[in-house]
Design a protein around this motif. Structure first.
Motif, mmCIF file in Angstrom:
data_model
loop_
_atom_site.group_PDB
_atom_site.id
_atom_site.type_symbol
_atom_site.label_atom_id
_atom_site.label_comp_id
_atom_site.label_asym_id
_atom_site.label_seq_id
_atom_site.Cartn_x
_atom_site.Cartn_y
_atom_site.Cartn_z
ATOM 1 N N GLU A 88 -20.708 -15.177 79.489
ATOM 2 C CA GLU A 88 -19.881 -14.518 80.506
ATOM 3 C C GLU A 88 -20.666 -13.437 81.237
ATOM 4 O OE1 GLU A 88 -15.944 -13.342 79.268
ATOM 5 O OE2 GLU A 88 -15.856 -14.972 77.812
ATOM 6 N N SER A 89 -21.659 -12.846 80.559
ATOM 7 C CA SER A 89 -22.468 -11.801 81.203
ATOM 8 C C SER A 89 -23.341 -12.350 82.321
ATOM 9 C CB SER A 89 -23.354 -11.109 80.159
ATOM 10 O OG SER A 89 -22.576 -10.435 79.200
ATOM 11 N N THR A 90 -23.563 -13.666 82.308
ATOM 12 C CA THR A 90 -24.399 -14.250 83.364
ATOM 13 C C THR A 90 -23.600 -14.555 84.633
ATOM 14 O OG1 THR A 90 -24.058 -16.567 82.704
ATOM 15 C CG2 THR A 90 -25.817 -15.355 81.591
ATOM 16 N N PHE A 91 -22.285 -14.408 84.585
ATOM 17 C CA PHE A 91 -21.466 -14.724 85.752
ATOM 18 C C PHE A 91 -21.656 -13.671 86.837
ATOM 19 C CE2 PHE A 91 -17.987 -17.007 83.039
ATOM 20 C CZ PHE A 91 -18.925 -17.958 82.673
ATOM 21 N N PRO A 92 -21.690 -14.076 88.098
ATOM 22 C CA PRO A 92 -21.803 -13.103 89.194
ATOM 23 C C PRO A 92 -20.485 -12.361 89.414
ATOM 24 C CG PRO A 92 -21.532 -15.302 90.074
ATOM 25 C CD PRO A 92 -21.635 -15.463 88.575
ATOM 26 N N GLU A 93 -20.455 -11.524 90.426
ATOM 27 C CA GLU A 93 -19.223 -10.796 90.747
ATOM 28 C C GLU A 93 -18.114 -11.776 91.124
ATOM 29 O OE1 GLU A 93 -18.777 -7.571 90.408
ATOM 30 O OE2 GLU A 93 -20.852 -7.367 89.693
ATOM 31 N N GLU A 94 -16.873 -11.311 90.999
ATOM 32 C CA GLU A 94 -15.715 -12.170 91.197
ATOM 33 C C GLU A 94 -15.706 -12.820 92.579
ATOM 34 O OE1 GLU A 94 -12.535 -14.351 90.245
ATOM 35 O OE2 GLU A 94 -13.606 -13.024 88.865
ATOM 36 N N GLU A 95 -16.151 -12.099 93.588
ATOM 37 C CA GLU A 95 -16.161 -12.662 94.940
ATOM 38 C C GLU A 95 -17.058 -13.896 95.011
ATOM 39 O OE1 GLU A 95 -17.233 -11.333 99.556
ATOM 40 O OE2 GLU A 95 -17.313 -9.862 97.927
ATOM 41 N N GLU A 96 -18.240 -13.809 94.395
ATOM 42 C CA GLU A 96 -19.147 -14.961 94.398
ATOM 43 C C GLU A 96 -18.598 -16.081 93.525
ATOM 44 O OE1 GLU A 96 -23.810 -16.128 93.467
ATOM 45 O OE2 GLU A 96 -23.212 -14.021 93.540
ATOM 46 N N GLN A 97 -17.955 -15.732 92.413
ATOM 47 C CA GLN A 97 -17.326 -16.747 91.575
ATOM 48 C C GLN A 97 -16.294 -17.547 92.365
ATOM 49 O OE1 GLN A 97 -15.902 -15.705 87.627
ATOM 50 N NE2 GLN A 97 -17.272 -13.932 87.547
ATOM 51 N N ASN A 98 -15.495 -16.849 93.163
ATOM 52 C CA ASN A 98 -14.479 -17.526 93.987
ATOM 53 C C ASN A 98 -15.116 -18.554 94.913
ATOM 54 O OD1 ASN A 98 -12.043 -16.443 93.077
ATOM 55 N ND2 ASN A 98 -12.285 -14.594 94.313
ATOM 56 N N LYS A 99 -16.229 -18.174 95.536
ATOM 57 C CA LYS A 99 -16.914 -19.094 96.445
ATOM 58 C C LYS A 99 -17.425 -20.322 95.690
ATOM 59 C CE LYS A 99 -18.535 -15.560 99.724
ATOM 60 N NZ LYS A 99 -19.741 -14.883 100.269
ATOM 61 N N LEU A 100 -17.997 -20.094 94.522
ATOM 62 C CA LEU A 100 -18.577 -21.195 93.760
ATOM 63 C C LEU A 100 -17.520 -22.178 93.273
ATOM 64 C CD1 LEU A 100 -21.202 -19.192 91.657
ATOM 65 C CD2 LEU A 100 -21.691 -20.802 93.493
ATOM 66 N N ARG A 101 -16.416 -21.654 92.747
ATOM 67 C CA ARG A 101 -15.421 -22.584 92.201
ATOM 68 C C ARG A 101 -14.598 -23.276 93.277
ATOM 69 N NH1 ARG A 101 -13.660 -17.774 89.345
ATOM 70 N NH2 ARG A 101 -12.159 -16.591 90.574
ATOM 71 N N ASN A 102 -14.661 -22.764 94.495
ATOM 72 C CA ASN A 102 -13.953 -23.412 95.599
ATOM 73 C C ASN A 102 -14.814 -24.436 96.330
ATOM 74 O OD1 ASN A 102 -11.471 -22.105 95.234
ATOM 75 N ND2 ASN A 102 -12.166 -20.304 96.374
ATOM 76 N N GLU A 103 -16.081 -24.550 95.934
ATOM 77 C CA GLU A 103 -16.949 -25.564 96.538
ATOM 78 C C GLU A 103 -16.483 -26.945 96.073
ATOM 79 O OE1 GLU A 103 -19.183 -25.421 98.717
ATOM 80 O OE2 GLU A 103 -20.206 -23.482 98.680
ATOM 81 N N PRO A 104 -16.299 -27.893 96.988
ATOM 82 C CA PRO A 104 -15.849 -29.235 96.579
ATOM 83 C C PRO A 104 -16.980 -30.032 95.942
ATOM 84 C CG PRO A 104 -16.278 -29.188 98.928
ATOM 85 C CD PRO A 104 -16.465 -27.770 98.442
ATOM 86 N N VAL A 105 -16.619 -31.100 95.262
ATOM 87 C CA VAL A 105 -17.615 -32.033 94.739
ATOM 88 C C VAL A 105 -18.469 -32.541 95.897
ATOM 89 C CG1 VAL A 105 -17.939 -34.309 93.700
ATOM 90 C CG2 VAL A 105 -16.243 -32.749 92.753
ATOM 91 N N GLY A 106 -19.781 -32.542 95.714
ATOM 92 C CA GLY A 106 -20.686 -33.024 96.750
ATOM 93 C C GLY A 106 -21.241 -31.933 97.644
ATOM 94 N N ALA A 107 -20.777 -30.693 97.469
ATOM 95 C CA ALA A 107 -21.262 -29.602 98.312
ATOM 96 C C ALA A 107 -22.775 -29.449 98.146
ATOM 97 C CB ALA A 107 -20.554 -28.302 97.951
ATOM 98 N N ALA A 108 -23.442 -29.111 99.231
ATOM 99 C CA ALA A 108 -24.893 -28.973 99.199
ATOM 100 C C ALA A 108 -25.294 -27.766 98.363
ATOM 101 C CB ALA A 108 -25.431 -28.819 100.617
ATOM 102 N N PRO A 109 -26.182 -27.940 97.397
ATOM 103 C CA PRO A 109 -26.656 -26.780 96.622
ATOM 104 C C PRO A 109 -27.564 -25.923 97.483
ATOM 105 C CG PRO A 109 -27.882 -28.737 95.995
ATOM 106 C CD PRO A 109 -26.827 -29.189 96.965
ATOM 107 N N LYS A 110 -27.510 -24.633 97.274
ATOM 108 C CA LYS A 110 -28.381 -23.739 98.041
ATOM 109 C C LYS A 110 -29.717 -23.592 97.324
ATOM 110 C CE LYS A 110 -26.747 -19.510 95.768
ATOM 111 N NZ LYS A 110 -26.225 -18.149 95.944
ATOM 112 N N PHE A 111 -30.737 -23.186 98.066
ATOM 113 C CA PHE A 111 -32.016 -22.891 97.436
ATOM 114 C C PHE A 111 -31.806 -21.741 96.460
ATOM 115 C CE2 PHE A 111 -34.239 -24.881 101.170
ATOM 116 C CZ PHE A 111 -34.952 -25.803 100.427
#
Length: 581
Positions: A88-111
């Motif tokens: 759990e300590s490796t998780f980013p801030e809640e705002e970034e978590q929201n963005k990550l979990r809302n990404e749909p299947v197939g979303a392009a991974p970022k560098f």
């Protein structure tokens, strides 16, 4: 008698403070054994307290994971608690978590950025320790999916699959690969794991490829999120393995499934975007030879798409060579053109090095103007050829090339491999000589990051703040000679500590820069000397994890003693309760 009573009193006093695996007690030695376990657990809890003082969250997370690894046989419940906290300590801030979990299947991974890579490395370590317990792995994977989305679930399961393959557990590997595919079939990590498995079990890998293709039908690739390119890239690698991997080709069932999928998916994409097939002709043609051989009833459907894929005035011929043969022909043509040119391109040289055409690669390199690019490519050729020669057992020629290496990362790839070969053949004089030569080269080596290839952002390249190749090389050299030359291994460990204390590497991101289990492996040879080395580490994270490795060895030794001292049919058991204060 008073001593036994006192020990029993101490154990009774501390029992409510512990939890985890029960400690078996029997015979005259049970009191000493129990106290040693309690003392060792106390030492680990002191380390945990020290870890709370680390400034950076990822450093604290790694420390917890390493302490959990050592505590596992002593107090499993506490170890699991540490692993949950570390993850759990490796998780980013809640705002970034929201963005990550809302990404749909197939979303392009970022560098990935520096912090992204660091988080992933610590998570991999957490999962590596947790892999002893299937239920815990399932719990952590579910938590990651809930907090960080499909991509995290895909990555973590693929990483677990790779570890299982390395351990020879094909059943677990298959399970994790399927979970990775289910999370997001358009990402490439699961496919790479299947290729690793194919090197050990072609039939199991083939079954997974077919299931992978079936999953793709439920998550069709898209133009918008770049999943189209990723999907066909990994499918092509799976069905037509790179010759350099020395893999058997997939069986007929895979070929039939592939041909059918290519035709079906491209037909749907053409319907969505008329004219698309003219750009996807290359993909379509890869299905022709498998189709002709294994699924000829699809010929009519294929030819209908093939006509649509032709551009005006374009080549209408169908392939006569397999994808692998065509790839080899294209490579040889490109290499001939490069050799005829006064200015060969870097990609042609990279291809030649990758395929093991070292003589031709060197001829191309010498045509380049003097500069960083030429120097880097020459180093790459020397490194890869030295590795190739060492694997084949030609150690004299491998050493000759190794002596020419200037970059610490190159030395790291080559010298441990040569030394391991000498150790395996019990040639101690040669192994010792090569160790000293490697250390001398490391002291003068260039530790700068490699120049990224054209089109690749420098942010994806590992920097000296993330990796100290001199430091990790020293620890790997120590590990390589432990079984053959204990004094030399201890001498290199001391050099590793000196290098660590002078290193500029950023341990705040949860990286020690040391192949840290060298401390555990050497503790069995000389515990006092290794403990002194660990205590000499100035960086608090390195010191904590080094001591955790020593304690892990001690815990494992106590378990071995317990199994000998306490016969299973005549055992008394102390069942610990909660964590010691």
């Amino acid at each position: 008698m008073r001593r036994i009573v006192l020990v029993a009193f101490l154990i009774a006093l501390l029992t409510p403070a512990l939890n985890g695996q029960s400690i078996k007690i029997k015979g005259d030695n049970h009191d000493d054994l129990a106290l040693k376990k309690l003392n060792l657990l106390s030492d680990l809890q002191v380390l945990e307290t020290e870890s709370t003082k680390l400034d950076k969250v990822l450093a604290r997370a790694l420390a917890k994971a390493e302490i959990a690894d050592a505590a596992w046989v002593l107090d499993q419940l506490w170890a699991k608690k540490l692993l949950r906290e570390a993850y759990e300590s490796t998780f980013p801030e809640e705002e970034e978590q929201n963005k990550l979990r809302n990404e749909p299947v197939g979303a392009a991974p970022k560098f990935p950025t520096d912090i992204d890579r660091a988080r992933s490395e610590v998570r991999n370590r957490v999962f590596s320790v947790a892999s002893r317990d299937k239920d815990l792995i399932d719990e952590l994977t579910k938590l990651g999916a809930e907090k960080l989305g499909h991509y995290e679930e895909h990555l973590r399961n693929a990483s677990l699959a790779t570890k299982a393959i390395e351990a020879g557990d094909k059943e677990a590997a298959s399970r994790y690969i399927l979970r990775s595919i289910e999370a997001d079939p358009t990402q490439i990590s699961a496919g790479r794991a299947i290729l690793d498995l194919a090197a050990k079990d072609r039939a199991t890998a083939d079954a997974l490829i077919i299931q992978y293709i079936e999953r793709l039908r439920t998550a069709p690739p898209s133009f918008e999120n770049q999943s189209l390119g990723r999907t066909y890239l990994i499918l092509n690698e799976l069905v037509f393995p790179n010759p350099n991997r020395n893999l058997m080709s997939p069986g007929p069932a895979v070929m039939r499934a592939y041909a059918a999928y290519v035709i079906e998916s491209l037909r749907k994409l053409e319907q969505l975007r008329p004219g698309f097939l003219t750009r996807a002709r290359g993909i379509l043609l890869t299905a022709w030879l498998p189709l002709r051989k294994y699924e000829p009833e699809l010929t009519e459907a294929f030819l209908a798409l093939e006509r649509l894929s032709r551009s005006p005035g374009g080549d209408a011929t169908l392939p006569k060579l397999s994808d692998g043969e065509a790839s080899k022909e294209r490579y040889e043509r490109r290499l001939r053109d490069a050799l005829d040119s006064d200015q060969p391109d870097e990609l042609a040289i990279n291809f030649a090095i990758t395929r093991g055409d070292f003589d031709k690669a060197r001829r191309l390199i010498e045509k380049l103007s003097d500069g960083p690019q030429k120097t880097q490519l020459r180093e790459m050729a020397n490194t890869q050829e030295a590795v190739s020669l060492a694997k084949k057992g030609n150690l004299v020629e491998a050493e000759r090339l190794a002596e020419q290496l200037n970059k610490a990362t190159s030395i790291l790839q080559v010298y441990p491999l040569i030394i391991n070969k000498y150790v395996a053949s019990k040639d101690q004089p040669s192994a010792t000589l090569i160790v000293y030569r490697a250390i001398n080269q490391l002291k003068q080596a260039n530790s700068e990051a490699a120049i990224p290839p054209a089109g690749i952002p420098s942010s994806v390249m590992v920097t000296s703040r993330e990796l100290d190749p001199v430091l990790v090389s020293l620890s790997k050299l120590a590990k390589a000679v432990i079984s053959m030359d204990e004094p030399l291994a201890l001498e290199i460990l001391d050099e590793t500590v000196r290098s660590a204390n002078a290193s500029k590497m950023n341990t705040g991101l949860g990286r020690t820069g040391i192949d840290i289990d060298v401390f555990r492996k050497l503790t069995s040879k000389n515990e006092i000397r290794v403990r002194q080395a660990a205590e000499s580490l100035k960086d608090p994270l390195r010191r904590i994890v080094a001591l955790a490795e020593i304690y892990q060895w001690e815990a494992e030794e106590l378990e071995k003693i317990a199994s000998r001292v306490i016969p299973p049919d005549k055992e008394a058991t102390i069942k610990p309760g909660r964590k010691m204060p």
